[in-house]
Write a protein that holds these residues in place. Structure first.
Motif, PDB file in Angstrom:
ATOM      1  N   VAL A 110      17.177  46.495  26.252  1.00 38.71           N
ATOM      2  CA  VAL A 110      15.969  46.990  25.804  1.00 38.71           C
ATOM      3  C   VAL A 110      15.409  46.468  24.517  1.00 38.71           C
ATOM      4  O   VAL A 110      14.124  45.943  24.464  1.00 38.71           O
ATOM      5  N   LEU A 111      16.093  46.437  23.476  1.00 35.02           N
ATOM      6  CA  LEU A 111      15.575  45.988  22.051  1.00 35.02           C
ATOM      7  C   LEU A 111      15.260  44.542  22.110  1.00 35.02           C
ATOM      8  O   LEU A 111      14.498  44.140  21.132  1.00 35.02           O
ATOM      9  N   ARG A 112      16.175  43.717  22.851  1.00 38.42           N
ATOM     10  CA  ARG A 112      15.759  42.335  22.915  1.00 38.42           C
ATOM     11  C   ARG A 112      14.923  41.933  23.742  1.00 38.42           C
ATOM     12  O   ARG A 112      14.418  40.819  23.634  1.00 38.42           O
ATOM     13  N   ALA A 113      14.456  42.726  24.862  1.00 42.16           N
ATOM     14  CA  ALA A 113      13.674  42.211  25.745  1.00 42.16           C
ATOM     15  C   ALA A 113      12.431  42.108  25.263  1.00 42.16           C
ATOM     16  O   ALA A 113      11.986  42.759  24.255  1.00 42.16           O
ATOM     17  N   PRO A 114      11.419  41.068  25.860  1.00 43.67           N
ATOM     18  CA  PRO A 114      10.114  40.770  25.229  1.00 43.67           C
ATOM     19  C   PRO A 114       9.195  41.733  25.341  1.00 43.67           C
ATOM     20  O   PRO A 114       9.292  42.583  26.557  1.00 43.67           O
ATOM     21  N   PHE A 115       8.547  41.971  24.505  1.00 45.55           N
ATOM     22  CA  PHE A 115       7.327  42.839  24.663  1.00 45.55           C
ATOM     23  C   PHE A 115       7.444  44.266  24.491  1.00 45.55           C
ATOM     24  O   PHE A 115       6.535  45.224  24.619  1.00 45.55           O
ATOM     25  N   GLN A 116       8.482  44.757  24.231  1.00 41.33           N
ATOM     26  CA  GLN A 116       8.861  46.134  24.164  1.00 41.33           C
ATOM     27  C   GLN A 116       8.845  46.733  22.651  1.00 41.33           C
ATOM     28  O   GLN A 116       8.035  47.939  22.543  1.00 41.33           O
ATOM     29  N   VAL A 137       7.318  44.406  16.533  1.00 43.40           N
ATOM     30  CA  VAL A 137       8.141  43.612  15.334  1.00 43.40           C
ATOM     31  C   VAL A 137       9.101  42.780  15.655  1.00 43.40           C
ATOM     32  O   VAL A 137       9.184  41.803  14.786  1.00 43.40           O
ATOM     33  N   ARG A 138       9.432  42.486  16.750  1.00 48.06           N
ATOM     34  CA  ARG A 138      10.532  41.297  17.160  1.00 48.06           C
ATOM     35  C   ARG A 138       9.681  39.936  16.832  1.00 48.06           C
ATOM     36  O   ARG A 138      10.455  38.998  17.009  1.00 48.06           O
ATOM     37  N   HIS A 139       8.669  40.009  17.172  1.00 53.66           N
ATOM     38  CA  HIS A 139       7.773  38.693  17.487  1.00 53.66           C
ATOM     39  C   HIS A 139       7.507  38.002  16.080  1.00 53.66           C
ATOM     40  O   HIS A 139       6.997  38.829  14.903  1.00 53.66           O
ATOM     41  N   PRO A 140       7.803  36.947  15.793  1.00 56.45           N
ATOM     42  CA  PRO A 140       7.929  36.307  14.468  1.00 56.45           C
ATOM     43  C   PRO A 140       6.530  36.389  13.689  1.00 56.45           C
ATOM     44  O   PRO A 140       6.422  36.411  12.794  1.00 56.45           O
TER      45      PRO A 140
END
Length: 162
Positions: free
Chosen positions: A77-83, A86-89
């Motif tokens: 879940v935490l690695r899935a896109p668009f969730q 802040v994960r987006h560079p």
């Protein structure tokens, strides 16, 4: 009675899930009140439980990963896109996710909350919320919906049917 110790793989997945969740919490909500941080942790766990339960939730929240355990579902879940933005560079707080400031009291709080969440010791104040947004932005999907919780500038919503 025999007791078996958890496998090293299971312990590694638990530790990885806790650290990944703590970093997400720190970058997304570390400057917010504890209640908001806890609510975001609950939302991540709610999504992980949903991903373990249905194919629809796996597609929506876990990028079609098929995790077998809760820690692995949390990671998916935490690695899935668009969730979690802040994960987006290009996100303004991505650096806090990628390289958290060791020694920051907010990071320590987020790590404690992540640990409690993954051990099942964090009551879900969101009442099963699967969706969220910052109150400074109102996404179209939230129009006409009643949040289950507003805390620290974040709004949380249930998603019927999952």
């Amino acid at each position: 009675m025999s007791t078996t110790a958890p496998s090293p793989t299971r312990l590694a997945a638990q530790a990885a899930a806790e650290e990944l969740l703590a970093r997400i919490l720190y970058a997304e909500a570390g400057q917010r009140p504890v209640r908001a941080i806890e609510a975001l942790a609950c939302l991540a766990l709610n999504r992980a439980h949903a991903a373990l339960a249905t194919a629809e939730a796996r597609t929506r929240f876990a990028g079609d990963a098929a995790p077998e355990t809760l820690p692995r579902a949390v990671i998916a879940v935490l690695r899935a896109p668009f969730q979690f933005p802040v994960r987006h560079p290009q996100h303004e707080r991505h650096a806090l996710f990628a390289a958290p400031i060791e020694g920051d009291a907010a990071l320590a709080v987020c790590r404690r909350i992540a640990g409690r969440a993954l051990r099942g010791a964090l009551p879900d104040a969101t009442r099963g919320a699967l969706l969220w947004h910052d109150l400074l932005r109102q996404p179209g999907w939230s129009l006409g919906r009643m949040p289950t919780l507003e805390a620290g500038g974040l709004a949380f919503y249930r998603l019927e049917g999952l």
